[in-house]
Design a protein around this motif. Structure first.
Motif, PDB file in Angstrom:
ATOM      1  N   GLY A 100      37.359 -96.004 -21.968  1.00 13.52           N
ATOM      2  CA  GLY A 100      37.707 -96.841 -23.114  1.00 13.52           C
ATOM      3  C   GLY A 100      36.975 -98.162 -23.171  1.00 13.52           C
ATOM      4  O   GLY A 100      36.380 -98.505 -24.191  1.00 13.52           O
ATOM      5  N   TYR A 107      41.793 -96.238 -29.397  1.00 13.43           N
ATOM      6  CA  TYR A 107      42.557 -95.072 -28.968  1.00 13.43           C
ATOM      7  C   TYR A 107      43.086 -94.264 -30.145  1.00 13.43           C
ATOM      8  O   TYR A 107      43.206 -93.043 -30.050  1.00 13.43           O
ATOM      9  CB  TYR A 107      43.641 -95.479 -27.964  1.00 13.43           C
ATOM     10  CG  TYR A 107      42.988 -95.853 -26.657  1.00 13.43           C
ATOM     11  CD1 TYR A 107      42.390 -94.890 -25.850  1.00 13.43           C
ATOM     12  CD2 TYR A 107      42.880 -97.181 -26.257  1.00 13.43           C
ATOM     13  CE1 TYR A 107      41.743 -95.222 -24.675  1.00 13.43           C
ATOM     14  CE2 TYR A 107      42.232 -97.532 -25.084  1.00 13.43           C
ATOM     15  CZ  TYR A 107      41.660 -96.541 -24.301  1.00 13.43           C
ATOM     16  OH  TYR A 107      40.998 -96.872 -23.150  1.00 13.43           O
ATOM     17  N   ASP A 109      42.056 -90.404 -30.489  1.00 11.47           N
ATOM     18  CA  ASP A 109      43.066 -89.363 -30.736  1.00 11.47           C
ATOM     19  C   ASP A 109      42.665 -88.490 -31.920  1.00 11.47           C
ATOM     20  O   ASP A 109      42.756 -87.264 -31.860  1.00 11.47           O
ATOM     21  CB  ASP A 109      44.443 -89.978 -30.997  1.00 11.47           C
ATOM     22  CG  ASP A 109      45.103 -90.522 -29.740  1.00 11.47           C
ATOM     23  OD1 ASP A 109      44.640 -90.182 -28.626  1.00 11.47           O
ATOM     24  OD2 ASP A 109      46.074 -91.299 -29.881  1.00 11.47           O
TER      25      ASP A 109
END
Length: 105
Positions: free
Chosen positions: A19, A42, A46
């Motif tokens: 990340g 995130y 996803d």
């Protein structure tokens, strides 16, 4: 495709990244113009994972925290190439129109 998704896919082209690595690479790609926040990153990961554009390449524990690495899939590379072509066509159209623009006297 939303800009964060486009940038995340671009950041994953050359190697898997965790990340923070994606956030740093997006900053580099955009010369600091875009600073992805973790929530934005995130959420994009996803969506991209659900679409089959990215996959988890591995995980490791660093300083007691899980670090997950993401990689670009073949489907993700194809989607990125398609979006890059679409953006290039739009930019070329804008450039042609600007060159042909007659400026009122």
């Amino acid at each position: 495709m939303r800009e964060p998704s486009f940038l995340v896919l671009t950041a994953l082209v050359d190697e898997p990244r965790h990340g923070y690595g994606v956030i740093a690479e997006v900053g580099s790609i955009t010369h600091g113009r875009v600073r992805l926040r973790p929530g934005t990153l995130y959420a994009a990961l996803d969506r991209l994972s659900a679409d089959g554009y990215v996959a988890v390449a591995g995980e490791e524990v660093v300083d007691g925290r899980l670090r997950r690495y993401y990689t670009l899939t073949q489907a993700g590379a194809a989607a990125l190439a398609e979006e890059a072509d679409r953006l290039r066509e739009r930019a070329e159209q804008a450039t042609r129109r600007l060159r042909a623009r007659v400026v009122p006297a």
